[in-house]
Design an enzyme around this catalytic site. Structure first.
Site, PDB file in Angstrom:
ATOM      1  N   LYS A 138      50.811 -22.758 -50.163  1.00 50.39           N
ATOM      2  CA  LYS A 138      50.660 -24.110 -50.701  1.00 50.39           C
ATOM      3  C   LYS A 138      49.482 -24.852 -50.093  1.00 50.39           C
ATOM      4  O   LYS A 138      49.273 -26.015 -50.392  1.00 50.39           O
ATOM      5  CB  LYS A 138      51.957 -24.894 -50.502  1.00 50.39           C
ATOM      6  CG  LYS A 138      53.120 -24.272 -51.269  1.00 50.39           C
ATOM      7  CD  LYS A 138      54.371 -25.083 -51.114  1.00 50.39           C
ATOM      8  CE  LYS A 138      55.562 -24.281 -51.644  1.00 50.39           C
ATOM      9  NZ  LYS A 138      56.820 -24.973 -51.419  1.00 50.39           N
ATOM     10  N   HIS A 160      50.127 -45.296 -55.184  1.00 50.27           N
ATOM     11  CA  HIS A 160      50.138 -44.589 -53.909  1.00 50.27           C
ATOM     12  C   HIS A 160      48.820 -43.857 -53.659  1.00 50.27           C
ATOM     13  O   HIS A 160      48.796 -42.806 -53.013  1.00 50.27           O
ATOM     14  CB  HIS A 160      51.317 -43.612 -53.866  1.00 50.27           C
ATOM     15  CG  HIS A 160      52.633 -44.289 -54.053  1.00 50.27           C
ATOM     16  ND1 HIS A 160      53.131 -45.189 -53.146  1.00 50.27           N
ATOM     17  CD2 HIS A 160      53.540 -44.228 -55.056  1.00 50.27           C
ATOM     18  CE1 HIS A 160      54.307 -45.647 -53.577  1.00 50.27           C
ATOM     19  NE2 HIS A 160      54.568 -45.072 -54.737  1.00 50.27           N
ATOM     20  N   ARG A 207      55.045 -40.043 -50.603  1.00 50.82           N
ATOM     21  CA  ARG A 207      55.807 -39.867 -49.367  1.00 50.82           C
ATOM     22  C   ARG A 207      54.982 -39.401 -48.187  1.00 50.82           C
ATOM     23  O   ARG A 207      55.477 -39.374 -47.064  1.00 50.82           O
ATOM     24  CB  ARG A 207      56.977 -38.926 -49.636  1.00 50.82           C
ATOM     25  CG  ARG A 207      58.023 -39.641 -50.476  1.00 50.82           C
ATOM     26  CD  ARG A 207      58.889 -38.682 -51.224  1.00 50.82           C
ATOM     27  NE  ARG A 207      59.834 -38.035 -50.362  1.00 50.82           N
ATOM     28  CZ  ARG A 207      60.722 -37.165 -50.807  1.00 50.82           C
ATOM     29  NH1 ARG A 207      60.735 -36.841 -52.088  1.00 50.82           N
ATOM     30  NH2 ARG A 207      61.571 -36.630 -49.990  1.00 50.82           N
ATOM     31  N   ARG A 214      63.176  -8.372 -37.984  1.00 49.25           N
ATOM     32  CA  ARG A 214      63.706  -9.702 -37.695  1.00 49.25           C
ATOM     33  C   ARG A 214      65.227  -9.684 -37.659  1.00 49.25           C
ATOM     34  O   ARG A 214      65.857  -9.038 -38.477  1.00 49.25           O
ATOM     35  CB  ARG A 214      63.259 -10.690 -38.788  1.00 49.25           C
ATOM     36  CG  ARG A 214      61.832 -11.122 -38.658  1.00 49.25           C
ATOM     37  CD  ARG A 214      61.694 -12.065 -37.505  1.00 49.25           C
ATOM     38  NE  ARG A 214      60.307 -12.427 -37.292  1.00 49.25           N
ATOM     39  CZ  ARG A 214      59.792 -13.599 -37.642  1.00 49.25           C
ATOM     40  NH1 ARG A 214      60.541 -14.499 -38.209  1.00 49.25           N
ATOM     41  NH2 ARG A 214      58.525 -13.870 -37.412  1.00 49.25           N
ATOM     42  N   ARG A 219      68.863 -28.385 -45.716  1.00 47.97           N
ATOM     43  CA  ARG A 219      68.576 -28.516 -47.136  1.00 47.97           C
ATOM     44  C   ARG A 219      69.639 -27.766 -47.915  1.00 47.97           C
ATOM     45  O   ARG A 219      70.512 -27.125 -47.340  1.00 47.97           O
ATOM     46  CB  ARG A 219      67.170 -28.031 -47.474  1.00 47.97           C
ATOM     47  CG  ARG A 219      66.837 -26.670 -46.980  1.00 47.97           C
ATOM     48  CD  ARG A 219      65.340 -26.488 -46.943  1.00 47.97           C
ATOM     49  NE  ARG A 219      64.714 -27.584 -46.194  1.00 47.97           N
ATOM     50  CZ  ARG A 219      63.703 -27.450 -45.362  1.00 47.97           C
ATOM     51  NH1 ARG A 219      63.174 -26.293 -45.181  1.00 47.97           N
ATOM     52  NH2 ARG A 219      63.203 -28.465 -44.714  1.00 47.97           N
TER      53      ARG A 219
END
Length: 324
Positions: free
Chosen positions: A61, A95, A116, A199, A309
DNA sequence: CCAGTGCCCTGCTCGC
DNA sequence: TGCGAGCAGGGCACTG
């Protein structure tokens, strides 16, 4: 919230209209989105004035404009960030946080709008990568030398898979520790599977770990797990290779499908995707469907809180591992 | 090094 | 109509 497919749509829009333009008249309207530029706002502005955009690249991202100064303008959209190309006389968004004037393009300016402010911009140094280049989609587009305003790509066209030479095997310092993303043609699935097996953690936590594979957010993690019929707490080191291959393929497929959809609304100067309304049309199977029927077996989708979450899953198709 | 937790932010929605 | 609580979540600092 923009997920990887939306960020890729933004990248394509910026690449089409911004390569070859020169930045001037930078205006920072709120300090927070520039907080990751450690040398401060004045330095941020000074490093951008007069530099020319040479490419637009993405990994996960993270998105960045490479600059002829040798640095990069790095952007992360966070949860609510938008990069918009707009006429300078268009009214300011509520914004609007940063405005960048552009010379030599279409007369538009670039605006960073973020309600935000989880996201932000920074001018950062580039370093050589240890993994062979930015990868991801984009890199150096095959038509990079065409000036802004080049013809629109054909609809329904597949992802433009980037190529990169040794010279361009540079990556912004803050992105250097991020792994190749799920849509990266150079993603090494064998290596990733081996690291997952080493992992000792839950599968969803691993899918969200950007140092293993980048670009998978909460929504696509739940969607991929639903497709693979795996519970989010399945221990990674106990998964066998076919299962690991399946979950990775499902993660890639869900994002490719989302990108194909996100790409359909991409034309002209529209470089942003409204993430909120986007979800609605995306045909999700798990995310946000608490209490609704599983599209495979009809069982009610459950929601549990995990890592602060929500995790959505089908309790029948994705049974909880024993002993958890 | 690795696993896991909590915080940053703002605005919308919900219940009372 | 007011108002507080809950929620959204990627990335990173921090702890053990």
């Amino acid at each position: 919230m923009p997920e990887l497919p939306e960020v890729e749509v933004v990248r394509r829009g910026l690449a089409r209209w911004m390569i070859g333009t020169t930045i001037d008249q930078v205006e920072v309207l709120h300090p927070r989105p520039v907080r990751r530029h450690e040398a401060g706002i004045d330095d941020f502005v000074a490093r951008l004035n007069g530099v020319t955009v040479t490419d637009v690249v993405r990994r996960g991202k993270f998105l960045w404009l490479t600059l002829d100064s040798g640095e990069a303008l790095m952007a992360h959209l966070g949860m609510s960030g938008q990069l918009l190309l707009e006429a300078p006389d268009a009214p300011d968004e509520k914004h609007l946080r940063v405005r960048l004037g552009l010379q030599g393009g279409t007369g538009r300016e670039l605006r960073f709008v973020d309600q935000r402010m989880f996201g932000g911009l920074a001018v950062v140094e580039m370093i050589k990568t240890t993994d062979g280049g930015p990868g991801g989609l984009g890199g150096v587009p095959d038509d990079a030398e065409i000036p802004p305003g080049r013809p629109e790509p054909a609809r329904g066209e597949g992802p433009v898979e980037g190529e990169y030479s040794a010279e361009e095997a540079l990556i912004p310092v803050p992105v250097a520790h991020i792994a190749r993303d799920a849509l990266d043609p150079a993603l090494d699935v064998d290596l990733l599977a081996a690291r997952l097996k080493r992992r000792e953690t839950g599968l969803k936590r691993a899918l969200l770990d950007q140092t293993l594979i980048s670009g998978i957010g909460n929504i696509y993690a739940d969607e991929a797990l639903w497709r693979a019929r795996l519970h989010y707490e399945r221990p990674t080191h106990k998964l066998n290779r076919p299962t690991l291959n399946r979950i990775l393929a499902d993660a890639q497929n869900v994002m490719r499908e989302a990108l194909a959809q996100g790409g359909t609304s991409f034309d002209s100067l529209y470089v942003d995707v409204n993430g909120q309304s986007g979800y609605f049309e995306r045909g999700l199977d798990a995310y946000g469907r608490e209490g609704e029927a599983c599209h495979r077996c009809g069982t009610q989708i459950r929601r549990e809180t995990f890592m602060n979450r929500s995790s959505f899953f089908c309790p029948k198709c994705q049974p909880k591992p024993r002993g958890s």
